[in-house]
Design a protein around this motif. Structure first.
Motif, PDB file in Angstrom:
ATOM      1  N   VAL A 166      38.680  -5.177 -13.890  1.00 44.59           N
ATOM      2  CA  VAL A 166      40.072  -5.223 -13.456  1.00 44.59           C
ATOM      3  C   VAL A 166      41.002  -4.619 -14.512  1.00 44.59           C
ATOM      4  O   VAL A 166      41.963  -3.926 -14.170  1.00 44.59           O
ATOM      5  CB  VAL A 166      40.500  -6.663 -13.073  1.00 44.59           C
ATOM      6  CG1 VAL A 166      40.510  -7.576 -14.281  1.00 44.59           C
ATOM      7  CG2 VAL A 166      41.843  -6.665 -12.378  1.00 44.59           C
ATOM      8  N   VAL A 167      40.719  -4.838 -15.779  1.00 49.12           N
ATOM      9  CA  VAL A 167      41.574  -4.295 -16.843  1.00 49.12           C
ATOM     10  C   VAL A 167      41.505  -2.775 -16.842  1.00 49.12           C
ATOM     11  O   VAL A 167      42.520  -2.090 -16.929  1.00 49.12           O
ATOM     12  CB  VAL A 167      41.172  -4.871 -18.226  1.00 49.12           C
ATOM     13  CG1 VAL A 167      42.088  -4.337 -19.318  1.00 49.12           C
ATOM     14  CG2 VAL A 167      41.186  -6.386 -18.211  1.00 49.12           C
ATOM     15  N   ASN A 168      40.296  -2.245 -16.692  1.00 46.22           N
ATOM     16  CA  ASN A 168      40.105  -0.795 -16.671  1.00 46.22           C
ATOM     17  C   ASN A 168      40.735  -0.163 -15.433  1.00 46.22           C
ATOM     18  O   ASN A 168      41.353   0.900 -15.526  1.00 46.22           O
ATOM     19  CB  ASN A 168      38.611  -0.482 -16.750  1.00 46.22           C
ATOM     20  CG  ASN A 168      38.351   0.957 -17.073  1.00 46.22           C
ATOM     21  OD1 ASN A 168      38.239   1.768 -16.174  1.00 46.22           O
ATOM     22  ND2 ASN A 168      38.269   1.258 -18.360  1.00 46.22           N
ATOM     23  N   VAL A 169      40.591  -0.803 -14.278  1.00 46.12           N
ATOM     24  CA  VAL A 169      41.192  -0.293 -13.039  1.00 46.12           C
ATOM     25  C   VAL A 169      42.712  -0.267 -13.174  1.00 46.12           C
ATOM     26  O   VAL A 169      43.365   0.703 -12.786  1.00 46.12           O
ATOM     27  CB  VAL A 169      40.744  -1.128 -11.814  1.00 46.12           C
ATOM     28  CG1 VAL A 169      41.569  -0.803 -10.586  1.00 46.12           C
ATOM     29  CG2 VAL A 169      39.265  -0.912 -11.538  1.00 46.12           C
ATOM     30  N   LEU A 170      43.280  -1.319 -13.732  1.00 51.39           N
ATOM     31  CA  LEU A 170      44.732  -1.351 -13.945  1.00 51.39           C
ATOM     32  C   LEU A 170      45.178  -0.257 -14.911  1.00 51.39           C
ATOM     33  O   LEU A 170      46.183   0.407 -14.667  1.00 51.39           O
ATOM     34  CB  LEU A 170      45.162  -2.716 -14.489  1.00 51.39           C
ATOM     35  CG  LEU A 170      45.405  -3.800 -13.467  1.00 51.39           C
ATOM     36  CD1 LEU A 170      45.589  -5.147 -14.155  1.00 51.39           C
ATOM     37  CD2 LEU A 170      46.605  -3.489 -12.593  1.00 51.39           C
ATOM     38  N   LEU A 171      44.427  -0.080 -15.985  1.00 51.76           N
ATOM     39  CA  LEU A 171      44.782   0.963 -16.958  1.00 51.76           C
ATOM     40  C   LEU A 171      44.775   2.345 -16.297  1.00 51.76           C
ATOM     41  O   LEU A 171      45.711   3.126 -16.473  1.00 51.76           O
ATOM     42  CB  LEU A 171      43.836   0.934 -18.155  1.00 51.76           C
ATOM     43  CG  LEU A 171      44.092   1.985 -19.237  1.00 51.76           C
ATOM     44  CD1 LEU A 171      45.501   1.880 -19.815  1.00 51.76           C
ATOM     45  CD2 LEU A 171      43.048   1.866 -20.347  1.00 51.76           C
ATOM     46  N   ASP A 172      43.744   2.639 -15.515  1.00 57.59           N
ATOM     47  CA  ASP A 172      43.688   3.924 -14.809  1.00 57.59           C
ATOM     48  C   ASP A 172      44.852   4.078 -13.840  1.00 57.59           C
ATOM     49  O   ASP A 172      45.439   5.150 -13.728  1.00 57.59           O
ATOM     50  CB  ASP A 172      42.354   4.066 -14.067  1.00 57.59           C
ATOM     51  CG  ASP A 172      41.176   4.278 -15.009  1.00 57.59           C
ATOM     52  OD1 ASP A 172      41.404   4.604 -16.196  1.00 57.59           O
ATOM     53  OD2 ASP A 172      40.031   4.103 -14.555  1.00 57.59           O
ATOM     54  N   MET A 202      49.811  -6.178 -11.248  1.00 59.66           N
ATOM     55  CA  MET A 202      49.522  -6.836 -12.518  1.00 59.66           C
ATOM     56  C   MET A 202      49.513  -8.347 -12.349  1.00 59.66           C
ATOM     57  O   MET A 202      48.593  -9.032 -12.830  1.00 59.66           O
ATOM     58  CB  MET A 202      50.565  -6.433 -13.569  1.00 59.66           C
ATOM     59  CG  MET A 202      50.321  -7.018 -14.940  1.00 59.66           C
ATOM     60  SD  MET A 202      48.803  -6.435 -15.725  1.00 59.66           S
ATOM     61  CE  MET A 202      49.257  -4.748 -16.067  1.00 59.66           C
ATOM     62  N   LEU A 203      50.497  -8.887 -11.655  1.00 58.29           N
ATOM     63  CA  LEU A 203      50.546 -10.329 -11.429  1.00 58.29           C
ATOM     64  C   LEU A 203      49.346 -10.810 -10.609  1.00 58.29           C
ATOM     65  O   LEU A 203      48.769 -11.859 -10.888  1.00 58.29           O
ATOM     66  CB  LEU A 203      51.862 -10.715 -10.740  1.00 58.29           C
ATOM     67  CG  LEU A 203      53.118 -10.570 -11.594  1.00 58.29           C
ATOM     68  CD1 LEU A 203      54.372 -10.777 -10.752  1.00 58.29           C
ATOM     69  CD2 LEU A 203      53.086 -11.544 -12.771  1.00 58.29           C
ATOM     70  N   THR A 204      48.964 -10.036  -9.602  1.00 57.86           N
ATOM     71  CA  THR A 204      47.794 -10.375  -8.779  1.00 57.86           C
ATOM     72  C   THR A 204      46.530 -10.387  -9.642  1.00 57.86           C
ATOM     73  O   THR A 204      45.716 -11.310  -9.558  1.00 57.86           O
ATOM     74  CB  THR A 204      47.631  -9.374  -7.618  1.00 57.86           C
ATOM     75  OG1 THR A 204      48.811  -9.417  -6.807  1.00 57.86           O
ATOM     76  CG2 THR A 204      46.411  -9.686  -6.774  1.00 57.86           C
ATOM     77  N   ALA A 205      46.379  -9.374 -10.482  1.00 63.53           N
ATOM     78  CA  ALA A 205      45.203  -9.289 -11.357  1.00 63.53           C
ATOM     79  C   ALA A 205      45.157 -10.471 -12.326  1.00 63.53           C
ATOM     80  O   ALA A 205      44.097 -11.083 -12.512  1.00 63.53           O
ATOM     81  CB  ALA A 205      45.216  -7.975 -12.122  1.00 63.53           C
ATOM     82  N   LEU A 206      46.278 -10.796 -12.920  1.00 63.62           N
ATOM     83  CA  LEU A 206      46.322 -11.904 -13.875  1.00 63.62           C
ATOM     84  C   LEU A 206      46.058 -13.242 -13.185  1.00 63.62           C
ATOM     85  O   LEU A 206      45.427 -14.129 -13.763  1.00 63.62           O
ATOM     86  CB  LEU A 206      47.674 -11.931 -14.598  1.00 63.62           C
ATOM     87  CG  LEU A 206      47.903 -10.781 -15.574  1.00 63.62           C
ATOM     88  CD1 LEU A 206      49.376 -10.680 -15.957  1.00 63.62           C
ATOM     89  CD2 LEU A 206      47.043 -10.948 -16.822  1.00 63.62           C
ATOM     90  N   ASP A 207      46.514 -13.371 -11.943  1.00 60.20           N
ATOM     91  CA  ASP A 207      46.307 -14.605 -11.195  1.00 60.20           C
ATOM     92  C   ASP A 207      44.863 -14.745 -10.698  1.00 60.20           C
ATOM     93  O   ASP A 207      44.224 -15.767 -10.875  1.00 60.20           O
ATOM     94  CB  ASP A 207      47.280 -14.662 -10.004  1.00 60.20           C
ATOM     95  CG  ASP A 207      47.120 -15.938  -9.195  1.00 60.20           C
ATOM     96  OD1 ASP A 207      47.138 -17.026  -9.817  1.00 60.20           O
ATOM     97  OD2 ASP A 207      46.966 -15.842  -7.964  1.00 60.20           O
ATOM     98  N   GLU A 219      40.579 -14.797 -16.051  1.00 60.96           N
ATOM     99  CA  GLU A 219      39.472 -15.068 -16.974  1.00 60.96           C
ATOM    100  C   GLU A 219      38.869 -13.781 -17.522  1.00 60.96           C
ATOM    101  O   GLU A 219      38.349 -13.751 -18.640  1.00 60.96           O
ATOM    102  CB  GLU A 219      38.388 -15.938 -16.313  1.00 60.96           C
ATOM    103  CG  GLU A 219      37.548 -15.257 -15.261  1.00 60.96           C
ATOM    104  CD  GLU A 219      38.196 -15.134 -13.876  1.00 60.96           C
ATOM    105  OE1 GLU A 219      37.581 -14.491 -13.006  1.00 60.96           O
ATOM    106  OE2 GLU A 219      39.296 -15.661 -13.660  1.00 60.96           O
ATOM    107  N   VAL A 220      38.944 -12.683 -16.764  1.00 62.13           N
ATOM    108  CA  VAL A 220      38.439 -11.393 -17.250  1.00 62.13           C
ATOM    109  C   VAL A 220      39.310 -10.909 -18.411  1.00 62.13           C
ATOM    110  O   VAL A 220      38.792 -10.403 -19.408  1.00 62.13           O
ATOM    111  CB  VAL A 220      38.384 -10.348 -16.108  1.00 62.13           C
ATOM    112  CG1 VAL A 220      37.990  -8.981 -16.641  1.00 62.13           C
ATOM    113  CG2 VAL A 220      37.431 -10.797 -15.014  1.00 62.13           C
ATOM    114  N   PHE A 221      40.615 -11.088 -18.300  1.00 66.16           N
ATOM    115  CA  PHE A 221      41.521 -10.746 -19.404  1.00 66.16           C
ATOM    116  C   PHE A 221      41.195 -11.603 -20.623  1.00 66.16           C
ATOM    117  O   PHE A 221      41.130 -11.108 -21.743  1.00 66.16           O
ATOM    118  CB  PHE A 221      42.983 -10.958 -18.996  1.00 66.16           C
ATOM    119  CG  PHE A 221      43.530  -9.902 -18.087  1.00 66.16           C
ATOM    120  CD1 PHE A 221      44.242  -8.830 -18.597  1.00 66.16           C
ATOM    121  CD2 PHE A 221      43.337  -9.975 -16.718  1.00 66.16           C
ATOM    122  CE1 PHE A 221      44.757  -7.847 -17.763  1.00 66.16           C
ATOM    123  CE2 PHE A 221      43.837  -9.000 -15.870  1.00 66.16           C
ATOM    124  CZ  PHE A 221      44.546  -7.935 -16.395  1.00 66.16           C
TER     125      PHE A 221
END
Length: 191
Positions: A16-22, A88-93, A97-99
């Protein structure tokens, strides 16, 4: 497909972090500059996410991302800025735990973030040819002829040249699960 939909539909082989960065790197707000929250927000997202994927994250980065995304959702002037903030909020929610794993445990469970990977020489395959040692510009590989080589992952820059040159397939890339390898050079097994 929107970024929010992408985040909701990730499989275990995607980070998820990599997908968001891209997504952030290719986002229209990066080149717009019409509103401070969109332009600066996307710039800050990119810097923080890049640090997280490169093992440079700080413990407060997750909170910074949350605060920034909450501001962008209400203050960005265009839907593009609001949409990336919502992603970003969806990913963090959904995958917070991945973050946490990236930030505190220095692990990428999907094995996508290259800086979290480590290189290892498998004793059962290494013939002690020294080719990997010769291509390593950082001198991160120790050993000698006919000895199983050992990679010092603290010195390794993860360029991958050693994997490319190893004709035996003895060098592997590992994520959270590491192969059992010698800690110091040992004589190769006779084949």
């Amino acid at each position: 497909m929107t970024v929010v939909e992408k985040i909701k539909n990730l499989d275990e082989k995607q980070c998820v972090v990599n997908v968001l960065l891209d997504s952030v790197k290719a986002h229209p707000c990066k080149d717009c500059g019409k509103c401070v929250f969109g332009y600066e927000g996307i710039t800050q997202f990119e810097m923080i996410l890049k640090d997280i994927t490169e093992r440079k994250a700080r413990s407060e980065d997750k909170v910074l991302l949350t605060d920034l995304a909450n501001l962008m959702v209400t203050q960005a002037l265009c839907d593009d800025g609001k949409e990336i903030a919502q992603a970003m909020l969806t990913a963090l929610d959904k995958q917070g735990e991945v973050f946490d794993e990236h930030i505190s445990k220095k692990q990428c469970r999907a094995g996508v973030c290259k800086q979290f990977m480590t290189f290892h020489v498998l004793a059962s395959k290494c013939n002690g040819c020294t080719e990997c040692m010769e291509v390593c510009e950082e001198d991160a590989i120790s050993g000698k002829n006919k000895f199983v080589h050992v990679i010092d992952n603290d010195e390794c820059t993860r360029c991958g040249k050693c994997i490319d040159v190893c004709s035996q397939g003895a060098i592997v890339l590992a994520g959270a699960i590491k192969p059992k390898c010698p800690k110091k050079p040992i004589p190769c097994r006779k084949k």
